[in-house]
Design an enzyme around this catalytic site. Structure first.
Site, PDB file in Angstrom:
ATOM      1  N   LYS A   1      -0.189   0.996   4.687  1.00  0.00           N
ATOM      2  CA  LYS A   1       0.415  -0.331   4.869  1.00  0.00           C
ATOM      3  C   LYS A   1       1.803  -0.223   5.515  1.00  0.00           C
ATOM      4  O   LYS A   1       2.386  -1.199   5.939  1.00  0.00           O
ATOM      5  CB  LYS A   1       0.516  -1.058   3.534  1.00  0.00           C
ATOM      6  CG  LYS A   1      -0.856  -1.385   2.930  1.00  0.00           C
ATOM      7  CD  LYS A   1      -0.725  -2.079   1.589  1.00  0.00           C
ATOM      8  CE  LYS A   1      -2.047  -2.284   0.886  1.00  0.00           C
ATOM      9  NZ  LYS A   1      -2.803  -3.461   1.340  1.00  0.00           N
TER      10      LYS A   1
ATOM     11  N   HIS B   1     -14.643  -3.279   0.992  1.00  0.00           N
ATOM     12  CA  HIS B   1     -13.264  -3.765   1.123  1.00  0.00           C
ATOM     13  C   HIS B   1     -12.283  -2.724   1.640  1.00  0.00           C
ATOM     14  O   HIS B   1     -11.072  -2.949   1.612  1.00  0.00           O
ATOM     15  CB  HIS B   1     -12.742  -4.270  -0.225  1.00  0.00           C
ATOM     16  CG  HIS B   1     -13.433  -5.490  -0.718  1.00  0.00           C
ATOM     17  ND1 HIS B   1     -12.979  -6.774  -0.477  1.00  0.00           N
ATOM     18  CD2 HIS B   1     -14.562  -5.643  -1.421  1.00  0.00           C
ATOM     19  CE1 HIS B   1     -13.795  -7.647  -1.022  1.00  0.00           C
ATOM     20  NE2 HIS B   1     -14.774  -6.982  -1.614  1.00  0.00           N
TER      21      HIS B   1
ATOM     22  N   LYS C   1      -1.685 -16.149   3.057  1.00  0.00           N
ATOM     23  CA  LYS C   1      -0.868 -16.970   2.152  1.00  0.00           C
ATOM     24  C   LYS C   1       0.465 -17.297   2.795  1.00  0.00           C
ATOM     25  O   LYS C   1       0.969 -18.424   2.704  1.00  0.00           O
ATOM     26  CB  LYS C   1      -0.641 -16.232   0.825  1.00  0.00           C
ATOM     27  CG  LYS C   1      -1.889 -16.166  -0.032  1.00  0.00           C
ATOM     28  CD  LYS C   1      -1.806 -15.110  -1.120  1.00  0.00           C
ATOM     29  CE  LYS C   1      -3.214 -14.752  -1.580  1.00  0.00           C
ATOM     30  NZ  LYS C   1      -3.306 -13.481  -2.277  1.00  0.00           N
TER      31      LYS C   1
ATOM     32  N   LYS D   1       2.987  -6.449  -1.078  1.00  0.00           N
ATOM     33  CA  LYS D   1       1.623  -5.907  -1.176  1.00  0.00           C
ATOM     34  C   LYS D   1       1.711  -4.590  -1.919  1.00  0.00           C
ATOM     35  O   LYS D   1       2.806  -4.091  -2.149  1.00  0.00           O
ATOM     36  CB  LYS D   1       1.024  -5.693   0.210  1.00  0.00           C
ATOM     37  CG  LYS D   1       1.956  -4.916   1.158  1.00  0.00           C
ATOM     38  CD  LYS D   1       1.406  -4.789   2.566  1.00  0.00           C
ATOM     39  CE  LYS D   1       1.615  -5.999   3.428  1.00  0.00           C
ATOM     40  NZ  LYS D   1       0.413  -6.733   3.779  1.00  0.00           N
ATOM     41  N   ARG D   2       0.563  -4.024  -2.296  1.00  0.00           N
ATOM     42  CA  ARG D   2       0.614  -2.715  -2.937  1.00  0.00           C
ATOM     43  C   ARG D   2       1.311  -1.710  -2.027  1.00  0.00           C
ATOM     44  O   ARG D   2       1.238  -1.817  -0.813  1.00  0.00           O
ATOM     45  CB  ARG D   2      -0.803  -2.235  -3.272  1.00  0.00           C
ATOM     46  CG  ARG D   2      -1.401  -2.904  -4.474  1.00  0.00           C
ATOM     47  CD  ARG D   2      -0.585  -2.611  -5.727  1.00  0.00           C
ATOM     48  NE  ARG D   2      -0.772  -1.246  -6.162  1.00  0.00           N
ATOM     49  CZ  ARG D   2      -1.522  -0.866  -7.193  1.00  0.00           C
ATOM     50  NH1 ARG D   2      -2.125  -1.778  -7.929  1.00  0.00           N
ATOM     51  NH2 ARG D   2      -1.651   0.398  -7.512  1.00  0.00           N
TER      52      ARG D   2
ATOM     53  N   THR E   1      -4.809 -10.533   2.646  1.00  0.00           N
ATOM     54  CA  THR E   1      -4.888 -11.944   2.290  1.00  0.00           C
ATOM     55  C   THR E   1      -3.479 -12.508   2.094  1.00  0.00           C
ATOM     56  O   THR E   1      -3.263 -13.714   2.229  1.00  0.00           O
ATOM     57  CB  THR E   1      -5.716 -12.146   0.997  1.00  0.00           C
ATOM     58  OG1 THR E   1      -5.336 -11.149   0.046  1.00  0.00           O
ATOM     59  CG2 THR E   1      -7.196 -12.051   1.267  1.00  0.00           C
TER      60      THR E   1
HETATM   61  C1  26W Z   1     -11.865   3.524  -6.663  1.00  0.00           C
HETATM   62  C2  26W Z   1     -10.468   3.182  -6.340  1.00  0.00           C
HETATM   63  C3  26W Z   1     -10.367   1.911  -5.602  1.00  0.00           C
HETATM   64  C4  26W Z   1      -9.800   0.804  -6.215  1.00  0.00           C
HETATM   65  C5  26W Z   1      -9.722  -0.396  -5.535  1.00  0.00           C
HETATM   66  C6  26W Z   1     -10.856   1.799  -4.310  1.00  0.00           C
HETATM   67  C7  26W Z   1     -10.789   0.607  -3.647  1.00  0.00           C
HETATM   68  C8  26W Z   1     -10.232  -0.488  -4.260  1.00  0.00           C
HETATM   69  C9  26W Z   1     -10.164  -1.819  -3.548  1.00  0.00           C
HETATM   70  C10 26W Z   1     -11.481  -2.150  -2.879  1.00  0.00           C
HETATM   71  C11 26W Z   1      -9.059  -1.832  -2.569  1.00  0.00           C
HETATM   72  C12 26W Z   1      -8.748  -3.215  -2.132  1.00  0.00           C
HETATM   73  O1  26W Z   1      -8.283  -4.036  -2.895  1.00  0.00           O
HETATM   74  N1  26W Z   1      -8.974  -3.513  -0.856  1.00  0.00           N
HETATM   75  C13 26W Z   1      -8.430  -4.705  -0.279  1.00  0.00           C
HETATM   76  O2  26W Z   1      -9.367  -5.758  -0.371  1.00  0.00           O
HETATM   77  C14 26W Z   1      -8.820  -6.971   0.097  1.00  0.00           C
HETATM   78  C15 26W Z   1      -9.814  -8.067  -0.167  1.00  0.00           C
HETATM   79  O3  26W Z   1     -10.912  -7.925   0.663  1.00  0.00           O
HETATM   80  C16 26W Z   1      -8.451  -6.856   1.560  1.00  0.00           C
HETATM   81  O4  26W Z   1      -7.833  -8.050   1.982  1.00  0.00           O
HETATM   82  C17 26W Z   1      -7.501  -5.684   1.783  1.00  0.00           C
HETATM   83  O5  26W Z   1      -7.278  -5.495   3.163  1.00  0.00           O
HETATM   84  C18 26W Z   1      -8.068  -4.436   1.170  1.00  0.00           C
HETATM   85  O6  26W Z   1      -7.125  -3.376   1.221  1.00  0.00           O
END
Ligand code: 26W
Length: 807
Positions: free
Chosen positions: A549, A356, A655, A543-544, A651
């Site tokens: 971003k 992701h 929406k 968004k975060r 996403t």
């Molecule tokens: C280990 C720390 C950490 C925590 C969370 C690393 C990575 C994450 C997530 C994978 C980050 C995340 O939420 N990525 C997002 O995933 C969405 C669903 O696929 C995408 O639509 C976003 O573009 C992506 O940033």
């Protein structure tokens, strides 16, 4: 199948519960009691439905998918379940008789915020689709006592408060006391040669009990119910009576606290890896409990593990549950005496993995030493996997040390979780076409060369029933009138809405709906003391908060407009409200600085009675699923402005388009596919492509060249030093021009700035032509056709998991 309960039957169920739980009548109940009672009633209805569904599932002996994810951003459940069960009207009517308003009861429910952002919300949308389409499926995660922190802004600075969701949220959880598993940590592993070969002996370990709490999610207009199983950690009863008797209460309680710490709180960093031991323990806790559960269920049903991979698919959502690969190996090897090769093949044929993010700081690498100390047996298995893989690659690419080193699971004392996932899975996918291509050509290119057949793409999708039908009832009514109801179960049917693109009456209705939604949102904000003009354009970035971003790029645009207006307050621009909603990871200084900038810019503009009629900046505190459900239907402009190549999919972009907002964005993530879906005339694209970005780095990027050569850039960047509302933003100034490497900010805000301004101006021009704008909006709603989570899930089911729905 919709539930067939009548209003009268419901009334009896609710009244009985009220009397049982509280000893009161419906007329005596307060709102909280009524919310809980309705929720419990829904849980009871769901339990019956689940029993029927699970029986069917068992009878059909179908292959089942288990979706493992450290995060599920569920939001509220009452409304979603009532909608999906088709019982909203019955509940509304019966409650009315007792003078309760169903909408007000919804407000009593806290969000289940067991996720950070995109990853967790996607997982929740997928649960809805799995249930609706009646796929045999189950989700696994952790029952965090505290979800994602609550955000409070104090003088511009983000503060984090604990998210206490369980009182109120716990009504949705069914504790399964009949079921628990033990997860082992620490200790020592000995290898012993016996007449049957090498065996291992694991001793001196600590044990924690994993207890499941089930959350049921009803399918929409279907017989399906999905179960999200959340694990809680409990001390295995080893209460230290000796210490207690001696008066050492702390020591007596220590074990218990250590065990329960595991599920205390969700780690709040998104897209940023922090190698905290507790986090690693959380990951293994989730994985070990889930895999033990899956294996024991399978054995109970089939009595053998020989057909395991024919009946079970395990999906790991990002690398966080990667340890399920060695954990499943461990169970097959140690508990069921599989040979190494058989175990490895079984695991590989069972597991699939979605990536992701491509951000290097998000990729998980854990120190070998830590893993060895925490889970010595798992460590040994990873070593075995690493050796076997390196050997295989060595045979394939003799002499190519560099390549093999790059692909190894273990290197320089670190364990690369993504490599473990790729090596242990039969399928690896990205979440948009562009992102999957980048995985193949850059991030995992060596693996792609070695095993191209593993790599694929599944573009993300959203639960359109939640994000259109529940969140935007006005638009839903219009769609129902125009294209019928079929789109609810078949998102592709939204495309039929295109037929109305020349229908002036429909276009006017679209405009009226948007305005009504904007008024609703303004009223909601009014209650929080924030005044918004519903007749201004709602320009939304939600968004975060993350550098990639580029919320900062948006702010620079607003500052530029603000400076223009200060030069000439008669400037002819339509009134605009810039809405930001974003949580920053608590330790992410630059992200917090950007929030502070937004906040002080907003405060400065607010002080100017003339300017604030034209542009207004609003920072929406504590963005969460429930706020998104109010915000998305009111958005007119969707800001999707990440540096190309960095946003895996996004996403929120889907929406907002589904609710008729127009995207201003870069060719990044799923924006590329939104562009394809709506055509170039119905979206505002600007800036560098992912390839341009690569080229620019190769050529040598220097932010200062934009600063010195572009007058608008210069002016905006300088204004940061002077500051806003009496606060200087020198750190951001330096970040933009110098950055960590002397070339400027790593996400190239200044490179895309001018093009962004230009396209934004074009957008404002189009907005003046309401007819044209509404037509574009209609094409966006129709174009959302391909972004239903149902479509994503069907692709996973057919191409990756090989599962079929119940019949
Ligand atoms: C280990 C720390 C950490 C925590 C969370 C690393 C990575 C994450 C997530 C994978 C980050 C995340 O939420 N990525 C997002 O995933 C969405 C669903 O696929 C995408 O639509 C976003 O573009 C992506 O940033």
């Amino acid at each position: 199948m919709q539930s067939t309960l009548t209003k009268k039957q419901l009334g009896v169920l609710i009244k009985n519960r009220l009397s049982r739980h509280y000893g009161i009548s419906a007329e005596e109940a307060d709102r909280k009691q009524m919310y809980k009672t309705c929720a419990r009633t829904v849980v009871e209805i769901l339990s019956d439905k689940r029993t029927r569904y699970y029986q069917k599932l068992k009878d059909q002996e179908k292959k089942k998918v288990y979706y493992l994810c450290m995060e599920f951003l569920v939001g509220r459940s009452l409304k979603n379940n009532l909608y999906n069960l088709g019982l909203e009207k019955e509940f509304r009517d019966i409650l009315k008789e007792w003078n309760f308003d169903l909408e007000e009861l919804y407000e009593e429910e806290p969000d289940a915020g067991l996720g950070n952002g995109g990853l967790g919300r996607l997982a929740s949308c997928f649960m809805d689709s799995l249930a609706t389409m009646e796929y045999p499926a189950m989700g696994y995660s952790i029952c965090y006592e505290y979800g994602l922190f609550k955000q409070k802004i104090v003088d511009g600075w983000q503060m984090e408060l604990p998210d206490i969701w369980l009182p109120g949220g716990d009504v949705w959880l069914n504790q399964r006391n009949d079921l628990s598993f033990r997860v082992k940590f620490n200790g020592h592993v000995e290898e012993i040669w016996t007449k049957d070969g090498l065996t291992t002996n694991y001793s001196d370990y600590d044990e924690v009990e994993a207890v499941p709490y089930d959350m049921m999610i009803s399918g929409a207009d279907s017989e399906g119910v999905a179960i999200l199983r959340l694990w809680r950690a409990r001390d295995v009863d080893k209460f230290d009576m000796k210490s207690f008797a001696k008066g050492d209460y702390n020591r007596a309680m220590n074990e218990k606290m250590n065990a329960e710490l595991i599920c205390k709180v969700l780690y709040p960093s998104d897209n940023h890896f922090e190698g905290k031991t507790l986090r690693l323990r959380q990951q293994y806790f989730l994985v070990s409990a889930s895999i033990q559960n899956i294996v024991s269920d399978h054995l109970q049903q089939f009595g053998t593990l020989d057909n395991f991979s024919e009946k079970v698919a395990i999906h790991i959502n990002d690398t966080h549950p990667a340890l399920c690969i060695p954990e499943l190996m461990r169970i097959l090897l140690d508990d069921h005496q599989f040979s190494w090769d058989d175990a490895y093949n079984m695991v590989m044929n069972t597991v699939s993995y979605t990536n992701h993010t491509v951000l290097s700081e998000a990729l998980e690498t854990w120190p070998e030493e830590l893993l060895k100390q925490q889970f010595p047996r798992i460590y040994g298995i990873i070593q075995g996997l690493n050796e076997a893989y390196c050997q295989e690659m060595w045979n394939r690419y003799p002499g190519e040390w560099g390549k093999i080193e790059r692909m190894a699971i273990m290197s320089h004392g670190q364990i690369r979780m993504a490599h473990l996932c790729i090596i242990g899975s039969s399928s690896v996918n990205g979440v948009s076409k562009l992102h999957s291509d980048i995985l193949k050509s850059q991030v995992f290119s060596d693996f792609y060369q070695a095993s191209s057949e593993k790599f694929t793409n599944v573009t993300n999708g959203i639960a359109h029933r939640r994000w259109i039908c529940q969140a935007n009832p006005r638009l839903t009514r219009l769609l129902d009138d125009c294209i019928g109801q079929e789109y609810k179960k078949d998102g592709r049917k939204l495309a039929d809405f295109r037929r109305y693109s020349e229908n002036r009456s429909i276009l006017r209705q679209l405009r009226d709906i948007k305005l009504a939604n904007k008024i609703d949102f303004s009223n909601l904000m009014d209650k929080k003391g924030i005044s918004i003009d519903p007749h201004s354009i709602f320009d939304v970035q939600a968004k975060r908060l993350h550098e990639y971003k580029r919320q900062l790029l948006n702010v620079l645009k607003i500052i530029s407009l603000y400076l223009d207006l200060k030069d000439d307050s008669n400037l002819d621009i339509p009134p605009q409200t810039f809405l930001f909603a974003a949580k920053a990871a608590p330790g992410y200084y630059m992200a917090k600085e950007v929030i502070r900038l937004i906040w002080h810019l907003s405060a400065e503009i607010e002080k100017d009675p003339v300017l604030r009629e034209k542009i207004r900046v609003v920072f929406l505190e504590n963005y969460c699923v429930t706020m998104a459900e109010a915000l998305m239907p009111a958005a007119e402009i969707s800001e999707q402005i990440s540096l190309a190549g960095k946003e895996a999919s996004g996403t929120g972009n889907m929406k907002m388009m589904a609710n008729g907002a127009l995207t201003i964005g870069t060719m990044d993530g799923a924006n590329v596919e939104i562009f394809e879906a709506v055509g170039k005339d119905n979206i505002f694209i600007f800036g560098m492509s992912a390839e341009d970005v690569e080229r620019k780095w190769a050529e040598g990027y220097a932010a200062s060249s934009y600063y010195h050569n572009k007058e608008k850039v210069h002016r905006v960047v300088d204004s940061l030093r002077r500051g806003f509302n009496g606060e200087s933003f020198d750190t951001i100034y330096r970040y933009l021009l110098v950055g960590d490497y002397g070339v400027g900010d790593p996400y190239m805000c200044l490179a895309d700035f001018e093009d962004y301004l230009k396209v934004h101006q074009q957008l404002l021009g189009v907005y003046q032509d309401q007819h044209q704008w509404n037509r574009m909006s209609l094409f966006n709603i129709a174009g959302a056709e391909r972004f239903a989570a149902d479509r994503s899930i069907m692709e996973y089911a057919n191409n990756i998991w090989n599962i079929t729905p119940l019949h």
